[in-house]
Scaffold this motif. Structure first.
Motif, mmCIF file in Angstrom:
data_model
loop_
_atom_site.group_PDB
_atom_site.id
_atom_site.type_symbol
_atom_site.label_atom_id
_atom_site.label_comp_id
_atom_site.label_asym_id
_atom_site.label_seq_id
_atom_site.Cartn_x
_atom_site.Cartn_y
_atom_site.Cartn_z
ATOM 1 N N LEU A 79 10.376 59.866 54.304
ATOM 2 C CA LEU A 79 9.132 59.099 54.178
ATOM 3 C C LEU A 79 7.950 60.025 53.892
ATOM 4 O O LEU A 79 7.075 59.706 53.078
ATOM 5 N N THR A 80 7.925 61.175 54.557
ATOM 6 C CA THR A 80 6.860 62.151 54.327
ATOM 7 C C THR A 80 6.934 62.705 52.906
ATOM 8 O O THR A 80 5.926 62.773 52.197
ATOM 9 N N LEU A 81 8.118 63.093 52.487
ATOM 10 C CA LEU A 81 8.275 63.646 51.141
ATOM 11 C C LEU A 81 7.959 62.590 50.080
ATOM 12 O O LEU A 81 7.359 62.911 49.042
ATOM 13 N N ALA A 82 8.304 61.336 50.336
ATOM 14 C CA ALA A 82 7.961 60.255 49.412
ATOM 15 C C ALA A 82 6.449 60.046 49.370
ATOM 16 O O ALA A 82 5.878 59.795 48.298
ATOM 17 N N GLY A 83 5.793 60.166 50.520
ATOM 18 C CA GLY A 83 4.340 60.034 50.569
ATOM 19 C C GLY A 83 3.634 61.130 49.799
ATOM 20 O O GLY A 83 2.661 60.880 49.082
ATOM 21 N N VAL A 84 4.125 62.350 49.942
ATOM 22 C CA VAL A 84 3.547 63.478 49.190
ATOM 23 C C VAL A 84 3.744 63.235 47.694
ATOM 24 O O VAL A 84 2.808 63.391 46.899
ATOM 25 N N VAL A 88 0.798 62.667 44.720
ATOM 26 C CA VAL A 88 0.668 63.502 43.525
ATOM 27 C C VAL A 88 0.774 62.653 42.258
ATOM 28 O O VAL A 88 -0.028 62.808 41.324
ATOM 29 N N LEU A 89 1.739 61.730 42.230
ATOM 30 C CA LEU A 89 1.894 60.878 41.052
ATOM 31 C C LEU A 89 0.671 59.990 40.835
ATOM 32 O O LEU A 89 0.239 59.785 39.695
ATOM 33 N N ALA A 90 0.120 59.464 41.922
ATOM 34 C CA ALA A 90 -1.071 58.625 41.806
ATOM 35 C C ALA A 90 -2.236 59.421 41.214
ATOM 36 O O ALA A 90 -2.980 58.903 40.369
ATOM 37 N N ALA A 98 -4.176 53.899 44.596
ATOM 38 C CA ALA A 98 -2.822 54.252 45.050
ATOM 39 C C ALA A 98 -2.843 55.576 45.805
ATOM 40 O O ALA A 98 -2.121 55.752 46.788
ATOM 41 N N HIS A 99 -3.658 56.512 45.343
ATOM 42 C CA HIS A 99 -3.800 57.802 46.014
ATOM 43 C C HIS A 99 -4.308 57.585 47.438
ATOM 44 O O HIS A 99 -3.757 58.143 48.397
ATOM 45 N N LYS A 100 -5.321 56.770 47.584
ATOM 46 C CA LYS A 100 -5.887 56.495 48.910
ATOM 47 C C LYS A 100 -4.840 55.851 49.822
ATOM 48 O O LYS A 100 -4.685 56.251 50.975
ATOM 49 N N ARG A 101 -4.113 54.864 49.302
ATOM 50 C CA ARG A 101 -3.070 54.194 50.104
ATOM 51 C C ARG A 101 -1.981 55.173 50.537
ATOM 52 O O ARG A 101 -1.554 55.172 51.697
ATOM 53 N N SER A 102 -1.537 56.007 49.621
ATOM 54 C CA SER A 102 -0.454 56.936 49.968
ATOM 55 C C SER A 102 -0.925 58.001 50.951
ATOM 56 O O SER A 102 -0.176 58.400 51.847
#
Length: 131
Positions: A79-84, A88-90, A98-102
């Motif tokens: 979950l942490t690696l997916a959040g990171v 970055v993708l956002a 999307a950046h703010k949400r992630s």
């Protein structure tokens, strides 16, 4: 406060603490106090995401709840690696919402929720502060 517990901890735990503690403070500042988009926000954001990545990777080597095996708390690693990655993708897509949400999800999930599990009895942080 019993700092001897950290001294006796395995190397993976020491590295984990050395990355997660500054990540907590940097993440808190980024979310609550920084000027979004400013140079310092972007620079500390890179540091924060790097610290969170190292924190997640070192967690793979911490097996104190279920010696020799992964435990439920290790679910926070992907979950942490997916959040990171999502963060970055956002940014690459210039999707600030999307950046703010992630970033908020990463902070709440990986630092606040996962961090809360470290303060239950018989865990290092509980012993450090309350034992």
């Amino acid at each position: 406060m019993n700092l001897g517990l950290i001294e006796q901890a395995p190397l993976a735990v020491k590295v984990h603490l050395a990355t997660v503690i500054p990540a907590f403070f940097i993440g808190s500042w980024l979310i609550f106090f920084s000027t979004k988009g400013a140079r310092i926000h972007r620079g500390l954001g890179v540091v924060y995401l790097t610290l969170m990545t190292v924190t997640a990777i070192t967690a793979l080597f911490i097996r104190t709840i279920n010696p020799g095996h992964l435990s439920f708390i290790h679910l926070f690693i992907p979950l942490t690696l997916a959040g990171v990655t999502a963060t970055v993708l956002a940014l690459k897509r210039r999707n600030i919402a999307a950046h703010k949400r992630s970033m908020i999800g990463l902070y709440v999930g990986a630092l606040l929720i996962a961090g809360a599990f470290t303060f239950v009895p018989d865990r290092l942080m509980y012993g450090l502060f309350f034992g």
